[in-house]
Write a protein that holds these residues in place. Sequence first.
Motif, PDB file in Angstrom:
ATOM      1  N   LEU A  26       4.869   5.987   2.612  1.00  0.00           N
ATOM      2  CA  LEU A  26       5.625   5.130   3.519  1.00  0.00           C
ATOM      3  C   LEU A  26       7.058   4.978   3.053  1.00  0.00           C
ATOM      4  CD1 LEU A  26       5.748   3.047   5.884  1.00  0.00           C
ATOM      5  CD2 LEU A  26       5.097   1.320   4.211  1.00  0.00           C
ATOM      6  N   CYS A  27       7.241   4.913   1.739  1.00  0.00           N
ATOM      7  CA  CYS A  27       8.555   4.627   1.175  1.00  0.00           C
ATOM      8  C   CYS A  27       9.433   5.866   1.039  1.00  0.00           C
ATOM      9  CB  CYS A  27       8.401   3.970  -0.195  1.00  0.00           C
ATOM     10  SG  CYS A  27       7.476   2.410  -0.160  1.00  0.00           S
ATOM     11  N   THR A  28       8.837   7.022   0.882  1.00  0.00           N
ATOM     12  CA  THR A  28       9.615   8.228   0.566  1.00  0.00           C
ATOM     13  C   THR A  28       9.640   9.254   1.695  1.00  0.00           C
ATOM     14  OG1 THR A  28       7.684   9.222  -0.514  1.00  0.00           O
ATOM     15  CG2 THR A  28       9.190   7.956  -1.902  1.00  0.00           C
ATOM     16  N   THR A  29       9.042   8.923   2.839  1.00  0.00           N
ATOM     17  CA  THR A  29       9.134   9.794   4.018  1.00  0.00           C
ATOM     18  C   THR A  29       9.355   8.937   5.263  1.00  0.00           C
ATOM     19  OG1 THR A  29       6.741   9.765   4.458  1.00  0.00           O
ATOM     20  CG2 THR A  29       7.573  11.520   3.012  1.00  0.00           C
ATOM     21  N   VAL A  30       9.773   9.589   6.333  1.00  0.00           N
ATOM     22  CA  VAL A  30       9.955   8.907   7.607  1.00  0.00           C
ATOM     23  C   VAL A  30       9.476   9.845   8.717  1.00  0.00           C
ATOM     24  CG1 VAL A  30      12.356   9.701   7.818  1.00  0.00           C
ATOM     25  CG2 VAL A  30      11.590   7.713   9.121  1.00  0.00           C
ATOM     26  N   GLU A  31       8.823   9.278   9.728  1.00  0.00           N
ATOM     27  CA  GLU A  31       8.335  10.083  10.841  1.00  0.00           C
ATOM     28  C   GLU A  31       9.514  10.615  11.664  1.00  0.00           C
ATOM     29  OE1 GLU A  31       4.904   8.786  13.192  1.00  0.00           O
ATOM     30  OE2 GLU A  31       4.847   7.028  11.872  1.00  0.00           O
ATOM     31  N   ASN A  32       9.503  11.923  11.905  1.00  0.00           N
ATOM     32  CA  ASN A  32      10.578  12.523  12.693  1.00  0.00           C
ATOM     33  C   ASN A  32      10.634  11.964  14.109  1.00  0.00           C
ATOM     34  OD1 ASN A  32      11.649  14.247  10.708  1.00  0.00           O
ATOM     35  ND2 ASN A  32      10.062  15.774  11.083  1.00  0.00           N
ATOM     36  N   LEU A  64      23.702  12.047   5.353  1.00  0.00           N
ATOM     37  CA  LEU A  64      22.689  11.097   4.898  1.00  0.00           C
ATOM     38  C   LEU A  64      22.742   9.835   5.747  1.00  0.00           C
ATOM     39  CD1 LEU A  64      20.516  10.716   2.600  1.00  0.00           C
ATOM     40  CD2 LEU A  64      22.229   9.256   1.489  1.00  0.00           C
ATOM     41  N   VAL A  65      21.620   9.484   6.344  1.00  0.00           N
ATOM     42  CA  VAL A  65      21.510   8.264   7.142  1.00  0.00           C
ATOM     43  C   VAL A  65      20.837   7.200   6.284  1.00  0.00           C
ATOM     44  CG1 VAL A  65      20.532   7.216   9.220  1.00  0.00           C
ATOM     45  CG2 VAL A  65      21.323   9.602   9.270  1.00  0.00           C
ATOM     46  N   ALA A  66      21.492   6.063   6.099  1.00  0.00           N
ATOM     47  CA  ALA A  66      20.948   4.995   5.256  1.00  0.00           C
ATOM     48  C   ALA A  66      19.633   4.487   5.830  1.00  0.00           C
ATOM     49  CB  ALA A  66      21.957   3.860   5.126  1.00  0.00           C
ATOM     50  N   HIS A  67      18.577   4.532   5.008  1.00  0.00           N
ATOM     51  CA  HIS A  67      17.255   4.127   5.496  1.00  0.00           C
ATOM     52  C   HIS A  67      16.309   3.931   4.317  1.00  0.00           C
ATOM     53  CE1 HIS A  67      13.578   4.134   7.985  1.00  0.00           C
ATOM     54  NE2 HIS A  67      13.039   4.816   6.979  1.00  0.00           N
ATOM     55  N   SER A  68      15.623   2.803   4.293  1.00  0.00           N
ATOM     56  CA  SER A  68      14.544   2.600   3.326  1.00  0.00           C
ATOM     57  C   SER A  68      13.664   1.458   3.800  1.00  0.00           C
ATOM     58  CB  SER A  68      15.081   2.283   1.929  1.00  0.00           C
ATOM     59  OG  SER A  68      14.008   2.104   1.020  1.00  0.00           O
ATOM     60  N   GLU A  69      12.358   1.716   3.871  1.00  0.00           N
ATOM     61  CA  GLU A  69      11.416   0.683   4.283  1.00  0.00           C
ATOM     62  C   GLU A  69      10.984  -0.185   3.113  1.00  0.00           C
ATOM     63  OE1 GLU A  69       8.401   1.181   7.054  1.00  0.00           O
ATOM     64  OE2 GLU A  69       9.155   3.046   7.906  1.00  0.00           O
ATOM     65  N   PHE A  88      19.064  -1.244   5.031  1.00  0.00           N
ATOM     66  CA  PHE A  88      19.267  -0.485   6.263  1.00  0.00           C
ATOM     67  C   PHE A  88      17.954   0.171   6.672  1.00  0.00           C
ATOM     68  CE2 PHE A  88      23.643  -0.699   4.915  1.00  0.00           C
ATOM     69  CZ  PHE A  88      24.432  -0.437   6.027  1.00  0.00           C
ATOM     70  N   MET A  89      17.797   0.388   7.981  1.00  0.00           N
ATOM     71  CA  MET A  89      16.756   1.269   8.512  1.00  0.00           C
ATOM     72  C   MET A  89      17.349   2.074   9.652  1.00  0.00           C
ATOM     73  SD  MET A  89      13.127  -0.829   8.410  1.00  0.00           S
ATOM     74  CE  MET A  89      12.271   0.594   9.108  1.00  0.00           C
ATOM     75  N   PHE A  90      17.161   3.392   9.603  1.00  0.00           N
ATOM     76  CA  PHE A  90      17.666   4.310  10.621  1.00  0.00           C
ATOM     77  C   PHE A  90      19.167   4.127  10.849  1.00  0.00           C
ATOM     78  CE2 PHE A  90      13.167   3.505  11.546  1.00  0.00           C
ATOM     79  CZ  PHE A  90      12.669   4.800  11.435  1.00  0.00           C
ATOM     80  N   GLY A  91      19.889   3.880   9.760  1.00  0.00           N
ATOM     81  CA  GLY A  91      21.339   3.772   9.828  1.00  0.00           C
ATOM     82  C   GLY A  91      21.865   2.435  10.294  1.00  0.00           C
TER      83      GLY A  91
END
Length: 246
Positions: A26-32, A64-69, A88-91
Amino acid sequence: MKIVISMCLLFLSTACTYEQEPSEALCTTVENSKINPDETGFRDVVLITDNADENIGYFLNGELVAHSECTSALKNVGENSGQKYEWFMFGQKIERNGIQSIEFYTTGAGVESTLATRLETSMGWQRQYRQRGVVTREIWLNEPNLDSITSSSNFDNDGVIEVIVISDVISKTKSYDANTAQFDCSWSDSGVLTLDQGCANESTIDNTIFGTIIDSDFYLNELNNATDSYPTDRSEIEEDIERYFK
């Protein structure tokens, strides 16, 4: 974990809960699909270091788009030359634990301090300062028909307790006088000064100058009764980054 689950099954009539850390996936990947509805699969969330700055996010079109859950997404130098962390999430800027960013810094007098900020659209204060663990200043920027309200109590160890209200060319200051053990009020309207010792006519003068009553005591009480709603220990934030990205 097995013991906890077994106990829950054994005593179904009793509530049983336990906290679980977010998964590494969850923390190191994001769904396309959350980035582009036409895409499938996942992409990596990574940490990029630029000198002392640390940026966490995913790459999109080479940027790089700022994002971290699970952690702050940006770490850089703040306005007080301290270490600033932003979420940030999804920029897009987001709030986590009630704040969008926090800066850890040391004043010129050597006082350990923090500056927490909220999103501009959030209600309540937008900027909160802590010094030696005590909230000493809050700045409110979203109060109706006002530019700002600043409540302070011994900020930077200056011994001053006051509320300053600003609306265009009009301002009001309510400050505590330790010599008389009372609050005094003053207003400035386009440079014209009105004084009210003891703030005996505060409401009346507020109505005359602002067209409404400004409850200055409310902002002082909010300052004095402020409680922790966000991490004020820098090591906690660093530990999260270390756990997932280092």
